[in-house]
Design a protein around this motif. Structure first.
Motif, mmCIF file in Angstrom:
data_model
loop_
_atom_site.group_PDB
_atom_site.id
_atom_site.type_symbol
_atom_site.label_atom_id
_atom_site.label_comp_id
_atom_site.label_asym_id
_atom_site.label_seq_id
_atom_site.Cartn_x
_atom_site.Cartn_y
_atom_site.Cartn_z
ATOM 1 N N GLU A 212 0.855 -1.183 0.000
ATOM 2 C CA GLU A 212 0.000 0.000 0.000
ATOM 3 C C GLU A 212 0.890 1.232 0.000
ATOM 4 O O GLU A 212 1.945 1.243 0.639
ATOM 5 N N SER A 213 0.472 2.258 -0.700
ATOM 6 C CA SER A 213 1.291 3.470 -0.801
ATOM 7 C C SER A 213 1.495 4.106 0.561
ATOM 8 O O SER A 213 2.584 4.634 0.855
ATOM 9 N N ARG A 214 0.488 4.059 1.437
ATOM 10 C CA ARG A 214 0.611 4.649 2.773
ATOM 11 C C ARG A 214 1.680 3.937 3.579
ATOM 12 O O ARG A 214 2.543 4.574 4.196
ATOM 13 N N THR A 215 1.652 2.602 3.570
ATOM 14 C CA THR A 215 2.636 1.825 4.321
ATOM 15 C C THR A 215 4.030 2.026 3.747
ATOM 16 O O THR A 215 5.002 2.165 4.500
ATOM 17 N N THR A 216 4.140 2.063 2.434
ATOM 18 C CA THR A 216 5.441 2.286 1.790
ATOM 19 C C THR A 216 6.024 3.634 2.209
ATOM 20 O O THR A 216 7.205 3.738 2.546
ATOM 21 N N ALA A 217 5.180 4.666 2.185
ATOM 22 C CA ALA A 217 5.646 6.001 2.566
ATOM 23 C C ALA A 217 6.091 6.030 4.025
ATOM 24 O O ALA A 217 7.107 6.653 4.368
ATOM 25 N N LEU A 218 5.363 5.350 4.898
ATOM 26 C CA LEU A 218 5.723 5.320 6.316
ATOM 27 C C LEU A 218 7.052 4.600 6.523
ATOM 28 O O LEU A 218 7.885 5.033 7.326
ATOM 29 N N LEU A 219 7.249 3.492 5.815
ATOM 30 C CA LEU A 219 8.494 2.736 5.965
ATOM 31 C C LEU A 219 9.694 3.554 5.502
ATOM 32 O O LEU A 219 10.744 3.554 6.156
ATOM 33 N N VAL A 220 9.537 4.269 4.398
ATOM 34 C CA VAL A 220 10.632 5.120 3.915
ATOM 35 C C VAL A 220 10.875 6.270 4.896
ATOM 36 O O VAL A 220 12.023 6.606 5.221
ATOM 37 N N THR A 221 9.799 6.854 5.392
ATOM 38 C CA THR A 221 9.916 7.986 6.314
ATOM 39 C C THR A 221 10.585 7.591 7.627
ATOM 40 O O THR A 221 11.213 8.427 8.284
ATOM 41 N N SER A 222 10.468 6.321 8.016
ATOM 42 C CA SER A 222 11.072 5.880 9.278
ATOM 43 C C SER A 222 12.578 6.134 9.303
ATOM 44 O O SER A 222 13.151 6.402 10.362
ATOM 45 N N GLY A 223 13.210 6.054 8.135
ATOM 46 C CA GLY A 223 14.641 6.342 8.080
ATOM 47 C C GLY A 223 14.942 7.817 8.246
ATOM 48 O O GLY A 223 15.905 8.200 8.909
ATOM 49 N N VAL A 224 14.076 8.657 7.688
ATOM 50 C CA VAL A 224 14.287 10.101 7.778
ATOM 51 C C VAL A 224 14.112 10.576 9.219
ATOM 52 O O VAL A 224 14.932 11.350 9.733
ATOM 53 N N ILE A 225 13.038 10.100 9.879
ATOM 54 C CA ILE A 225 12.791 10.585 11.242
ATOM 55 C C ILE A 225 13.806 10.028 12.236
ATOM 56 O O ILE A 225 13.928 10.530 13.351
ATOM 57 N N THR A 226 14.539 8.998 11.835
ATOM 58 C CA THR A 226 15.616 8.499 12.695
ATOM 59 C C THR A 226 16.784 9.481 12.704
ATOM 60 O O THR A 226 17.407 9.720 13.738
ATOM 61 N N ALA A 227 17.059 10.065 11.546
ATOM 62 C CA ALA A 227 18.235 10.927 11.413
ATOM 63 C C ALA A 227 17.983 12.364 11.860
ATOM 64 O O ALA A 227 18.884 13.013 12.397
ATOM 65 N N LEU A 228 16.775 12.878 11.658
ATOM 66 C CA LEU A 228 16.515 14.283 11.940
ATOM 67 C C LEU A 228 16.781 14.689 13.399
ATOM 68 O O LEU A 228 17.469 15.691 13.645
ATOM 69 N N PRO A 229 16.252 13.954 14.387
ATOM 70 C CA PRO A 229 16.558 14.361 15.763
ATOM 71 C C PRO A 229 18.037 14.232 16.106
ATOM 72 O O PRO A 229 18.556 14.997 16.922
ATOM 73 N N LEU A 230 18.725 13.278 15.467
ATOM 74 C CA LEU A 230 20.161 13.147 15.710
ATOM 75 C C LEU A 230 20.898 14.390 15.235
ATOM 76 O O LEU A 230 21.791 14.895 15.923
ATOM 77 N N LEU A 231 20.522 14.899 14.069
ATOM 78 C CA LEU A 231 21.162 16.105 13.550
ATOM 79 C C LEU A 231 20.888 17.302 14.461
ATOM 80 O O LEU A 231 21.777 18.117 14.724
ATOM 81 N N ALA A 232 19.646 17.396 14.954
ATOM 82 C CA ALA A 232 19.313 18.482 15.872
ATOM 83 C C ALA A 232 20.084 18.342 17.177
ATOM 84 O O ALA A 232 20.593 19.326 17.734
ATOM 85 N N PHE A 233 20.211 17.107 17.668
ATOM 86 C CA PHE A 233 20.950 16.870 18.910
ATOM 87 C C PHE A 233 22.418 17.240 18.744
ATOM 88 O O PHE A 233 23.039 17.799 19.660
ATOM 89 N N ALA A 234 22.986 16.917 17.575
ATOM 90 C CA ALA A 234 24.391 17.266 17.322
ATOM 91 C C ALA A 234 24.577 18.776 17.379
ATOM 92 O O ALA A 234 25.574 19.277 17.917
ATOM 93 N N GLY A 235 23.608 19.531 16.831
ATOM 94 C CA GLY A 235 23.680 20.983 16.890
ATOM 95 C C GLY A 235 23.587 21.497 18.313
ATOM 96 O O GLY A 235 24.255 22.476 18.684
ATOM 97 N N ALA A 236 22.789 20.830 19.144
ATOM 98 C CA ALA A 236 22.668 21.230 20.546
ATOM 99 C C ALA A 236 23.929 20.891 21.326
ATOM 100 O O ALA A 236 24.404 21.693 22.139
#
Length: 300
Positions: A212-236
């Motif tokens: 399903e397109s919804r599930t596919t999008a969520l699975l791909v997004t899981s990688g992005v949301i893993t990295a984003l807070p790490l980048l913000a934490f590195a800046g902090a």
């Protein structure tokens, strides 16, 4: 009077820190969107897409040099691989906790993590604690023991999350890689296992990817949301004192605690409430004691 550069940088660091911990704290809301997708499959895609997204970020920021240096010394990658396996176990267990609506246990695990770090520092690094700091750790241990005695079983998800992430932190300190490069190398080492697992799921007809397109999008997004807070934490981390980062740390499990109660409506009986109360008290005592007297390193 105009703020100094230091003040401006500190304010920016607080902003980055708040963004990182807010994103981590809201993770249960994201992983609850995966309906019918087992935790192990979400974990596989989280590793794969995190690796791909981080490769793009490393390229964009021109940070390939530390990555190449790490990969050029395969004999030193053993500790990085251990970190990778620990963080993968932590991710998978966390997803399982959300899927089975045990977010309160996940919250307790991340409240416990700083105290597990203290215990590991005491046992492994031979750090010395003050009297109040030791009392705080003993109070947390007593809270877990109370739940074991009164409920007949330990909060195993909480303990496993705290131990895996605490041990990851201990090993991670011994790896000469920054947060971004380190996580990329870790996911890169997990990539062959992830691809093999994904191939097995596809062959067995158990994969939900592209179903399903919804599930596919969520699975791909899981990688992005893993990295984003790490980048913000590195800046902090580059802009704030460790004490300030430690204070912001409690925002993550506090948000998870509120989400578990207010969104998922998980039951909170008297024993579990007392466990949380004792953990909160121990964290407050430890934070106050650490502010008055930092942990002393072991003598040579």
């Amino acid at each position: 009077m105009l703020p100094t550069v230091t003040d401006a940088e500190a304010a920016k660091g607080v902003g980055f820190g708040l963004a990182a911990y807010l994103m981590w704290g809201c993770f249960p809301l994201f992983f609850a969107l995966f309906e019918g997708v087992p935790a192990h499959e979400i974990l596989i895609h989280r590793v794969l897409w995190s690796c791909l997204f981080l490769a793009g970020v490393v390229t964009l920021l021109r940070r390939w040099r530390p990555v190449r240096e790490a990969l050029a010394r395969p004999r030193r990658l053993g500790r990085v691989l251990a970190c990778a396996l620990l963080i993968a176990a932590n991710w998978g267990l966390y997803i399982y906790a959300v899927e089975t609506r045990q977010v309160l246990q996940a919250s307790l695990g991340y409240f416990l993590t700083p105290l597990v770090n203290v215990g590991l520092g005491l046992l492994v690094l031979r750090e010395r604690l003050g009297r109040l700091q030791g009392l705080a750790v003993a109070l947390a241990a007593g809270a877990i023991a109370m739940q074991l005695v009164l409920l007949g079983e330990p909060p195993w998800i909480s303990l496993a999350l705290a131990m895996s992430f605490g041990t990851y932190g201990l090993l991670r300190k011994q790896v000469p890689l920054d947060g971004l490069s380190g996580l990329f190398v870790e996911t890169l080492l997990l990539l062959p296992m992830g691809l093999a697992a994904l191939a097995w799921l596809e062959q067995a007809g158990l994969s939900h990817f592209l179903a399903e397109s919804r599930t596919t999008a969520l699975l791909v997004t899981s990688g992005v949301i893993t990295a984003l807070p790490l980048l913000a934490f590195a800046g902090a981390a580059r802009r704030l004192r460790l004490a300030t980062l430690g204070f912001l740390l409690y925002l993550n499990p506090s948000l998870q605690f509120l989400i578990a109660l207010l969104v998922f409506h998980e039951p909170l009986d008297a024993v579990r409430l007392a466990t949380f109360a004792l953990i909160w008290a121990s964290l407050g005592l430890y934070s106050w004691a650490s502010w008055r007297r930092p942990v002393s390193p072991a003598r040579a």
